[in-house]
Design a protein around this motif. Structure first.
Motif, PDB file in Angstrom:
ATOM      1  N   SER A 129       0.945  -1.169   0.414  1.00 43.51           N
ATOM      2  CA  SER A 129      -0.173  -0.663  -0.141  1.00 43.51           C
ATOM      3  C   SER A 129       0.844   1.330  -0.183  1.00 43.51           C
ATOM      4  CB  SER A 129      -1.204  -0.098   1.217  1.00 43.51           C
ATOM      5  OG  SER A 129      -0.263   0.434   2.757  1.00 43.51           O
ATOM      6  N   LYS A 130       1.986   1.402   0.866  1.00 47.56           N
ATOM      7  CA  LYS A 130       2.467   2.873   0.687  1.00 47.56           C
ATOM      8  C   LYS A 130       3.429   2.979  -0.660  1.00 47.56           C
ATOM      9  CE  LYS A 130       3.650   2.212   5.673  1.00 47.56           C
ATOM     10  NZ  LYS A 130       5.062   2.115   7.028  1.00 47.56           N
ATOM     11  N   ALA A 131       3.830   1.770  -1.231  1.00 48.30           N
ATOM     12  CA  ALA A 131       4.491   2.368  -2.021  1.00 48.30           C
ATOM     13  C   ALA A 131       3.800   2.689  -3.322  1.00 48.30           C
ATOM     14  CB  ALA A 131       5.409   1.024  -3.391  1.00 48.30           C
ATOM     15  N   ASN A 132       2.259   1.532  -3.864  1.00 48.61           N
ATOM     16  CA  ASN A 132       1.016   2.153  -4.728  1.00 48.61           C
ATOM     17  C   ASN A 132       0.378   3.707  -4.306  1.00 48.61           C
ATOM     18  OD1 ASN A 132       1.360   0.050  -5.926  1.00 48.61           O
ATOM     19  ND2 ASN A 132      -0.802  -1.140  -4.531  1.00 48.61           N
ATOM     20  N   ILE A 133       0.662   4.173  -3.186  1.00 52.50           N
ATOM     21  CA  ILE A 133      -0.445   5.177  -2.696  1.00 52.50           C
ATOM     22  C   ILE A 133       0.916   6.156  -2.928  1.00 52.50           C
ATOM     23  CG2 ILE A 133      -1.103   6.837  -0.954  1.00 52.50           C
ATOM     24  CD1 ILE A 133      -1.749   4.658   0.751  1.00 52.50           C
ATOM     25  N   PHE A 134       2.340   6.400  -2.518  1.00 53.95           N
ATOM     26  CA  PHE A 134       3.045   7.321  -3.199  1.00 53.95           C
ATOM     27  C   PHE A 134       2.957   7.458  -4.724  1.00 53.95           C
ATOM     28  CE2 PHE A 134       7.360   7.986  -4.916  1.00 53.95           C
ATOM     29  CZ  PHE A 134       7.892   9.275  -4.506  1.00 53.95           C
ATOM     30  N   PHE A 146       2.353  11.062  -5.768  1.00 52.11           N
ATOM     31  CA  PHE A 146       3.295  11.230  -7.374  1.00 52.11           C
ATOM     32  C   PHE A 146       3.304  11.538  -8.521  1.00 52.11           C
ATOM     33  CE2 PHE A 146       8.046  11.694  -8.496  1.00 52.11           C
ATOM     34  CZ  PHE A 146       8.514  13.001  -7.946  1.00 52.11           C
ATOM     35  N   GLY A 147       2.728  10.527  -9.790  1.00 50.83           N
ATOM     36  CA  GLY A 147       3.082  10.786 -10.396  1.00 50.83           C
ATOM     37  C   GLY A 147       1.856  11.403 -10.854  1.00 50.83           C
ATOM     38  N   ILE A 148       0.930  11.536 -10.662  1.00 54.13           N
ATOM     39  CA  ILE A 148      -0.822  12.541 -10.521  1.00 54.13           C
ATOM     40  C   ILE A 148       0.454  13.854 -10.338  1.00 54.13           C
ATOM     41  CG2 ILE A 148      -2.805  13.418  -9.861  1.00 54.13           C
ATOM     42  CD1 ILE A 148      -3.309  11.109  -9.519  1.00 54.13           C
ATOM     43  N   ILE A 149       1.068  14.405  -9.158  1.00 55.52           N
ATOM     44  CA  ILE A 149       1.207  14.971  -9.070  1.00 55.52           C
ATOM     45  C   ILE A 149       2.385  16.104 -10.359  1.00 55.52           C
ATOM     46  CG2 ILE A 149       2.179  16.975  -7.510  1.00 55.52           C
ATOM     47  CD1 ILE A 149       1.013  15.332  -5.078  1.00 55.52           C
ATOM     48  N   MET A 150       3.113  14.806 -10.497  1.00 57.35           N
ATOM     49  CA  MET A 150       4.360  15.251 -12.105  1.00 57.35           C
ATOM     50  C   MET A 150       3.499  15.638 -13.406  1.00 57.35           C
ATOM     51  SD  MET A 150       7.418  15.881  -9.846  1.00 57.35           S
ATOM     52  CE  MET A 150       6.537  16.794  -8.836  1.00 57.35           C
ATOM     53  N   ALA A 151       2.234  15.278 -12.897  1.00 59.23           N
ATOM     54  CA  ALA A 151       2.075  14.354 -14.796  1.00 59.23           C
ATOM     55  C   ALA A 151       1.514  16.629 -15.004  1.00 59.23           C
ATOM     56  CB  ALA A 151       1.164  14.282 -14.633  1.00 59.23           C
ATOM     57  N   LEU A 152       0.361  16.488 -13.463  1.00 59.72           N
ATOM     58  CA  LEU A 152       0.542  18.043 -13.752  1.00 59.72           C
ATOM     59  C   LEU A 152       1.468  19.335 -13.773  1.00 59.72           C
ATOM     60  CD1 LEU A 152      -2.691  17.736 -10.492  1.00 59.72           C
ATOM     61  CD2 LEU A 152      -2.203  18.297 -13.143  1.00 59.72           C
ATOM     62  N   ILE A 187      10.499  21.084 -17.109  1.00 62.70           N
ATOM     63  CA  ILE A 187      12.222  19.150 -16.957  1.00 62.70           C
ATOM     64  C   ILE A 187      11.646  18.774 -15.375  1.00 62.70           C
ATOM     65  CG2 ILE A 187      13.777  19.551 -16.955  1.00 62.70           C
ATOM     66  CD1 ILE A 187      14.068  21.299 -19.334  1.00 62.70           C
ATOM     67  N   ILE A 188      10.743  19.649 -14.913  1.00 64.34           N
ATOM     68  CA  ILE A 188      11.472  18.641 -13.459  1.00 64.34           C
ATOM     69  C   ILE A 188      10.499  18.060 -13.669  1.00 64.34           C
ATOM     70  CG2 ILE A 188       9.815  20.138 -10.910  1.00 64.34           C
ATOM     71  CD1 ILE A 188      11.268  22.494 -11.846  1.00 64.34           C
ATOM     72  N   GLY A 189       8.819  18.269 -14.180  1.00 60.07           N
ATOM     73  CA  GLY A 189       7.895  17.434 -14.277  1.00 60.07           C
ATOM     74  C   GLY A 189       8.159  16.475 -14.812  1.00 60.07           C
ATOM     75  N   ILE A 190       8.609  16.088 -16.258  1.00 57.36           N
ATOM     76  CA  ILE A 190       9.466  15.059 -16.610  1.00 57.36           C
ATOM     77  C   ILE A 190      10.418  14.126 -15.879  1.00 57.36           C
ATOM     78  CG2 ILE A 190      10.868  14.461 -18.997  1.00 57.36           C
ATOM     79  CD1 ILE A 190       9.889  16.788 -20.725  1.00 57.36           C
ATOM     80  N   ILE A 191      11.274  14.962 -14.715  1.00 59.25           N
ATOM     81  CA  ILE A 191      12.457  14.048 -14.186  1.00 59.25           C
ATOM     82  C   ILE A 191      11.501  13.736 -13.095  1.00 59.25           C
ATOM     83  CG2 ILE A 191      13.744  14.201 -12.424  1.00 59.25           C
ATOM     84  CD1 ILE A 191      15.133  16.360 -14.460  1.00 59.25           C
ATOM     85  N   GLY A 192      10.048  14.224 -12.153  1.00 58.64           N
ATOM     86  CA  GLY A 192       9.516  13.276 -11.696  1.00 58.64           C
ATOM     87  C   GLY A 192       8.852  12.595 -11.841  1.00 58.64           C
TER      88      GLY A 192
END
Length: 119
Positions: free
Chosen positions: A35-40, A44-50, A79-84
């Motif tokens: 669960s911790k890995a999935n939640i992160f 994190f993926g949604i935030i970095m895509a935004l 670029i920060i989003g792509i790296i994330g």
């Protein structure tokens, strides 16, 4: 292959009394380990895509005042989003590995108990 027999057994298994407390506990431990890995990863993926999208909008002058400065800021933010987004999966794998290590002993012990009981 007798599909009627398979279907009948599947329905009978639904109504048969079950001693599944250990199986349920095993599933809960497995979910807890992951669960911790999935939640992160999702968060994190949604935030970095935004962040990536905001950077694209800034660099294409969709948002902002359309100046060259905003375009440069948009490129940097993109670029920060792509790296994330790029590092999200390796971080997920590492967190998943740590979660599995943390609960490995309990899961293996419970799985062994369940498999010995079946035999």
């Amino acid at each position: 292959m007798n599909t009627d027999k398979i279907y009948a057994e599947a329905i009978a298994n639904e109504y048969a009394p079950k001693d599944t407390s250990k199986v349920i506990a095993l599933k809960k431990l497995d979910r807890k380990a992951k669960s911790k890995a999935n939640i992160f990863a999702y968060t994190f993926g949604i935030i970095m895509a935004l962040v990536f999208g905001a950077g694209m909008c800034l660099s294409m002058k969709v948002i902002g005042d359309g100046s060259a400065l905003m375009m440069a800021v948009g490129i940097i933010v993109g670029i920060i989003g792509i790296i994330g987004v790029s590092v999200n999966y390796p971080i997920y794998k590492k967190l998943l590995e740590n979660g599995k290590k943390q609960y490995a002993f309990e899961i293996m012990q419970l799985a062994k108990e369940i498999s010995e009981k079946v035999e």
